[in-house]
Design an enzyme around this catalytic site. Sequence first.
Site, PDB file in Angstrom:
ATOM      1  N   GLU A 105       7.265  11.308  11.219  1.00 22.27           N
ATOM      2  CA  GLU A 105       7.010  12.574  10.547  1.00 22.27           C
ATOM      3  C   GLU A 105       5.539  12.951  10.603  1.00 22.27           C
ATOM      4  OE1 GLU A 105      10.562  12.199   7.295  1.00 22.27           O
ATOM      5  OE2 GLU A 105       8.506  12.062   6.618  1.00 22.27           O
ATOM      6  N   CYS A 125       5.917   1.242   8.602  1.00 24.01           N
ATOM      7  CA  CYS A 125       4.681   0.504   8.330  1.00 24.01           C
ATOM      8  C   CYS A 125       5.038  -0.905   7.872  1.00 24.01           C
ATOM      9  CB  CYS A 125       3.860   1.207   7.249  1.00 24.01           C
ATOM     10  SG  CYS A 125       2.264   0.410   6.948  1.00 24.01           S
ATOM     11  N   GLU A 173      -0.111   2.218   9.336  1.00 26.21           N
ATOM     12  CA  GLU A 173      -1.474   1.773   9.040  1.00 26.21           C
ATOM     13  C   GLU A 173      -2.304   1.921  10.325  1.00 26.21           C
ATOM     14  OE1 GLU A 173      -3.593   1.053   6.727  1.00 26.21           O
ATOM     15  OE2 GLU A 173      -5.001   0.378   8.250  1.00 26.21           O
ATOM     16  N   SER A 227      -7.645   3.097   0.961  1.00 27.30           N
ATOM     17  CA  SER A 227      -6.721   3.121  -0.165  1.00 27.30           C
ATOM     18  C   SER A 227      -7.064   1.943  -1.067  1.00 27.30           C
ATOM     19  CB  SER A 227      -5.282   3.004   0.341  1.00 27.30           C
ATOM     20  OG  SER A 227      -5.005   4.115   1.160  1.00 27.30           O
ATOM     21  N   LEU A 228      -7.607   2.240  -2.230  1.00 23.45           N
ATOM     22  CA  LEU A 228      -8.042   1.178  -3.141  1.00 23.45           C
ATOM     23  C   LEU A 228      -6.945   0.880  -4.164  1.00 23.45           C
ATOM     24  CD1 LEU A 228     -10.444  -0.649  -3.840  1.00 23.45           C
ATOM     25  CD2 LEU A 228     -11.326   1.177  -5.301  1.00 23.45           C
ATOM     26  N   ASN A 303       3.022  10.131  -6.198  1.00 23.82           N
ATOM     27  CA  ASN A 303       4.208  10.925  -5.886  1.00 23.82           C
ATOM     28  C   ASN A 303       5.437  10.075  -6.135  1.00 23.82           C
ATOM     29  OD1 ASN A 303       2.796  13.271  -4.911  1.00 23.82           O
ATOM     30  ND2 ASN A 303       2.180  12.005  -3.177  1.00 23.82           N
ATOM     31  N   CYS A 346       1.875  12.423   0.196  1.00 20.65           N
ATOM     32  CA  CYS A 346       1.527  11.037   0.516  1.00 20.65           C
ATOM     33  C   CYS A 346       2.570  10.061   0.008  1.00 20.65           C
ATOM     34  CB  CYS A 346       0.225  10.645  -0.157  1.00 20.65           C
ATOM     35  SG  CYS A 346      -1.187  11.484   0.483  1.00 20.65           S
TER      36      CYS A 346
END
Length: 354
Positions: A105, A125, A173, A227-228, A303, A346
């Site tokens: 996507e 992923c 990733e 991304s933390l 989300n 996301c």
Amino acid sequence: MQPVNQEQNTAARAGKTDLRKLSSKEFVELLKNMGQPAFRAKQIEEWVWEKGVTSFDQMTNLPKALRASLAETCTLGGVTEVTCQKSVDGSRKYLLGFEDGVTIECVGMPSDKRLAVCASTQAGCGMGCAFCATGTAGLTRSLTADEIYDQVVHVRNDFGERVTSVVMMGQGEPFANYDATLGALRRLNSPNGLGIGARHLTVSTCGIIPMITRFSREPEQFTLAVSLHSAVQRTRDALMPGVRRYSLLRLYDAMGEYTDRTGRRPTYEYALIKGINDSDEELAYLCDFCRDTLCHVNIIQLNEVSGSKFHPASERRAEDFVRRLASVGVEATIRQSRGADIDAACGQLKQSFT
Ligand code: SAH
Ligand code: SF4
């Protein structure tokens, strides 16, 4: 994964030269072997990369006979659109298929005179982040540089507008598929590709440290987002098992090296999850992690992913985070998700069209 005209595609492509696999030199060679002057190679290259045509008939400045012989001996690769969903906010989410039937996507997000594209670097992923729809489905395969690039061209052609920025924040990733991601970024950046400024090309990683170091040494000024999601080791380990082996301490050091070397401001993404990473203690750790470093924090409302045990924190909590970060001198904003009504936001990207 749905096969996309797989047999047809494979048969049609058998024995033919895929023009997307050729270097500029090989283009000239190919055309020379067809008895054509060198400028034709340049014209065709433009059709393939800058204009992203999907058939030889669209190459209108070539003689008909040449188009016909190209069609007989060559293919154009590219993607096939399986479906497209349109959001009320103007975003469009595409399900695109490749030659082997694998689908991914990507999303186009227009605003004013801008068009941002969110592209995938892998089908699925393998990092297994607990809050991410893509992560729960596992990895199908990595994409090639062309397959990443072609998504952006597809969106550009569908909107009929110039793409002004690209974020590698779709499925996958990027740093688990480093070379292909860099190859795609370079072509997106190139004047012979889409000519998008390096600073408007962003890679988002879950924090694969050796690749962050490698990325910091690339000559282009690409933008980095990490991304933390928590600055507390045990929370981050639980949320992001795929990067458990890279401690926050090592991440902190690697990011220090990154900013020292590049002078560029990275973004930390922090999706607020109710009862998990939205406490005062978590906020204090986040402030400590970011204080006195060059960074920007994007607070994202989680989300909702169907069937997930995680839920977004309150809006007020997001504002608290931004205010507190600002009070210790850390730049922070709340990022509004686009396309939430079509599951394009996301972490919602998994094939949910059917
Ligand atoms: N694999 C890369 C890039 C793709 S994910 C990465 O993890 O950075 C793009 C962004 O969406 C990441 O910041 C990721 O943490 C975030 N994300 C994943 N699931 C989410 C969800 N349910 N809500 C909000 N953001 C999410
Ligand atoms: Fe993969 Fe990124 Fe989702 Fe984690 S958040 S599973 S790294 S796509």
